[in-house]
Design a protein around this motif. Structure first.
Motif, PDB file in Angstrom:
ATOM      1  N   HIS A  14       0.867  -1.174   0.000  1.00 41.91           N
ATOM      2  CA  HIS A  14       0.000   0.000   0.000  1.00 41.91           C
ATOM      3  C   HIS A  14       0.902   1.221   0.000  1.00 41.91           C
ATOM      4  N   ARG A  16       1.175   3.584   1.809  1.00 43.51           N
ATOM      5  CA  ARG A  16       1.663   4.010   3.128  1.00 43.51           C
ATOM      6  C   ARG A  16       3.066   3.473   3.408  1.00 43.51           C
ATOM      7  N   GLU A  52     -12.551  -1.152   4.341  1.00 42.07           N
ATOM      8  CA  GLU A  52     -12.788  -0.025   5.236  1.00 42.07           C
ATOM      9  C   GLU A  52     -12.249   1.250   4.596  1.00 42.07           C
ATOM     10  N   HIS A  53     -12.642   2.414   5.137  1.00 39.43           N
ATOM     11  CA  HIS A  53     -12.179   3.696   4.592  1.00 39.43           C
ATOM     12  C   HIS A  53     -10.657   3.800   4.569  1.00 39.43           C
ATOM     13  N   ASN A  54      -9.967   3.259   5.582  1.00 45.34           N
ATOM     14  CA  ASN A  54      -8.508   3.372   5.611  1.00 45.34           C
ATOM     15  C   ASN A  54      -7.829   2.458   4.595  1.00 45.34           C
ATOM     16  N   ASP A  55      -8.602   1.666   3.837  1.00 46.02           N
ATOM     17  CA  ASP A  55      -8.049   0.868   2.743  1.00 46.02           C
ATOM     18  C   ASP A  55      -7.879   1.699   1.473  1.00 46.02           C
ATOM     19  N   THR A  56      -8.436   2.927   1.465  1.00 49.43           N
ATOM     20  CA  THR A  56      -8.293   3.827   0.330  1.00 49.43           C
ATOM     21  C   THR A  56      -6.821   4.073   0.039  1.00 49.43           C
ATOM     22  N   GLY A  57      -6.467   4.106  -1.220  1.00 54.80           N
ATOM     23  CA  GLY A  57      -5.102   4.435  -1.602  1.00 54.80           C
ATOM     24  C   GLY A  57      -4.584   3.606  -2.753  1.00 54.80           C
ATOM     25  N   TYR A  59      -2.284   0.757  -4.465  1.00 57.38           N
ATOM     26  CA  TYR A  59      -1.740  -0.573  -4.194  1.00 57.38           C
ATOM     27  C   TYR A  59      -0.849  -0.980  -5.361  1.00 57.38           C
ATOM     28  N   LYS A  81     -10.611   3.691  -3.985  1.00 62.56           N
ATOM     29  CA  LYS A  81     -11.234   4.790  -3.247  1.00 62.56           C
ATOM     30  C   LYS A  81     -12.506   4.253  -2.605  1.00 62.56           C
TER      31      LYS A  81
END
Length: 91
Positions: A14, A16, A52-57, A59, A81
């Motif tokens: 991800h 992050r 979940e929302h924090n999976d946005t991004g 990959y 998104k």
């Protein structure tokens, strides 16, 4: 990958973390939230359970291959998104 190359290990990252060096969110079937549903030749599909929302991004996947090159990283990746209970995937 060419016809003779085969993935020996599959990694997903991800945005992050570092897409080349990890840490990786998925490493060859060691995750319960993320499931690799691709193959070892051409399909690199990843399934995310309980999005979940924090999976946005963004990959990106990385193959460790049976070749002198040793690895292939998809630096373009795909972007997920999460919007409410729906999600959109941009490749």
């Amino acid at each position: 990958m060419s016809g003779q190359q085969r993935a020996e290990r599959v990694l997903w990252s991800h945005e992050r973390s570092n897409i080349y060096d990890g840490p990786f969110i998925f490493d060859s079937n060691n995750s319960t939230k993320f499931q690799y549903i691709g193959d070892t030749h051409h399909n690199c599909s990843l399934k995310i359970h309980q999005v979940e929302h924090n999976d946005t991004g963004k990959y990106a996947f990385k193959f460790i291959i049976n070749d002198k090159e040793g690895k292939y990283t998809d630096s373009d990746g795909s972007t997920l998104k999460v919007v409410g209970k729906l999600f959109k995937l941009f490749s």
